[in-house]
Motif scaffolding. Structure first.
Motif, mmCIF file in Angstrom:
data_model
loop_
_atom_site.group_PDB
_atom_site.id
_atom_site.type_symbol
_atom_site.label_atom_id
_atom_site.label_comp_id
_atom_site.label_asym_id
_atom_site.label_seq_id
_atom_site.Cartn_x
_atom_site.Cartn_y
_atom_site.Cartn_z
ATOM 1 N N ASP A 24 0.860 -1.185 0.000
ATOM 2 C CA ASP A 24 0.000 0.000 0.000
ATOM 3 C C ASP A 24 0.893 1.231 0.000
ATOM 4 N N SER A 26 -0.149 4.331 -0.161
ATOM 5 C CA SER A 26 -0.765 5.507 0.448
ATOM 6 C C SER A 26 -0.203 5.695 1.858
ATOM 7 N N ALA A 27 -0.125 6.930 2.284
ATOM 8 C CA ALA A 27 0.398 7.243 3.611
ATOM 9 C C ALA A 27 -0.589 6.761 4.674
ATOM 10 N N GLN A 28 -0.045 6.240 5.742
ATOM 11 C CA GLN A 28 -0.871 5.773 6.855
ATOM 12 C C GLN A 28 -1.193 6.966 7.754
ATOM 13 N N ASN A 29 -2.441 7.128 8.114
ATOM 14 C CA ASN A 29 -2.855 8.184 9.031
ATOM 15 C C ASN A 29 -3.076 7.597 10.409
ATOM 16 N N TYR A 30 -2.622 8.323 11.422
ATOM 17 C CA TYR A 30 -2.745 7.874 12.802
ATOM 18 C C TYR A 30 -3.385 8.951 13.659
ATOM 19 N N GLU A 126 -1.207 1.558 19.858
ATOM 20 C CA GLU A 126 0.143 0.986 19.734
ATOM 21 C C GLU A 126 1.142 1.961 20.346
ATOM 22 N N ARG A 154 -0.193 5.490 19.232
ATOM 23 C CA ARG A 154 -0.842 5.802 17.952
ATOM 24 C C ARG A 154 -1.823 4.682 17.623
ATOM 25 N N ARG A 155 -2.819 5.076 16.833
ATOM 26 C CA ARG A 155 -3.830 4.126 16.361
ATOM 27 C C ARG A 155 -4.159 4.520 14.925
ATOM 28 N N ALA A 156 -4.179 3.550 14.046
ATOM 29 C CA ALA A 156 -4.484 3.822 12.644
ATOM 30 C C ALA A 156 -5.911 4.324 12.508
ATOM 31 N N ASN A 157 -6.077 5.334 11.660
ATOM 32 C CA ASN A 157 -7.429 5.868 11.393
ATOM 33 C C ASN A 157 -8.169 4.973 10.424
#
Length: 157
Positions: A24, A26-30, A126, A154-157
């Protein structure tokens, strides 16, 4: 060139496999959350030790001014607007008591902090970073001392 049904299925499956296995890009958002632990290292057990967790958010942009050579106005935010009134404050024990350093208190604090970390982990947070700092007691003329630890989750959106 005509492809039979088996060849077409093979091509489709290969393309599907490539699509599913590709990383993937795409940038991961947190979403981030910070837990701050302040442990007193004031002699004789006179300090206060706490674990703090804000339960409301603030938008830093409301309190930020971008300064330039031409525009040197400072941010006019009132401190009461920034202050958070909704937060969890968990009592911890001080590192020192009348007899000196108290290892049982340190173990008790570890148990309480671990409980909070485990709860956040169970909620899908996390642990991303840990930052520590100390302002230590430096003799008879200095009655202050803090050990501070910030746990950044942090937690992924």
């Amino acid at each position: 060139m005509h492809l039979n049904i088996l060849q077409m299925r093979t091509i489709i499956l290969c393309l599907l496999f490539i699509f599913l296995m590709s990383p993937d890009v795409s940038a991961q958002n947190y979403t981030f959350k910070i837990i701050t632990v302040i442990e007193s290292i004031v002699p004789n057990g006179l300090g206060r030790s706490r674990m703090i967790s804000a339960e409301e958010s603030r938008d830093y942009k409301e309190y930020t001014t971008s300064r330039t050579g031409e525009d040197d106005d400072r941010n006019k935010s009132d401190r009461s607007e920034i202050r958070v009134k909704k937060f969890d404050e968990t009592k911890l024990l001080n590192f020192f008591n009348l007899g000196g350093i108290r290892f049982q208190n340190i173990a008790a604090n570890d148990a309480v902090v671990t409980s909070k970390l485990n709860e956040l982990s169970a909620q899908g947070w996390e642990l991303a970073f840990i930052n520590t700092g100390v302002e230590s007691h430096s003799g008879d003329d200095d009655s202050t001392g803090l050990f501070i630890t910030r746990y950044v989750f942090r937690r992924a959106n």
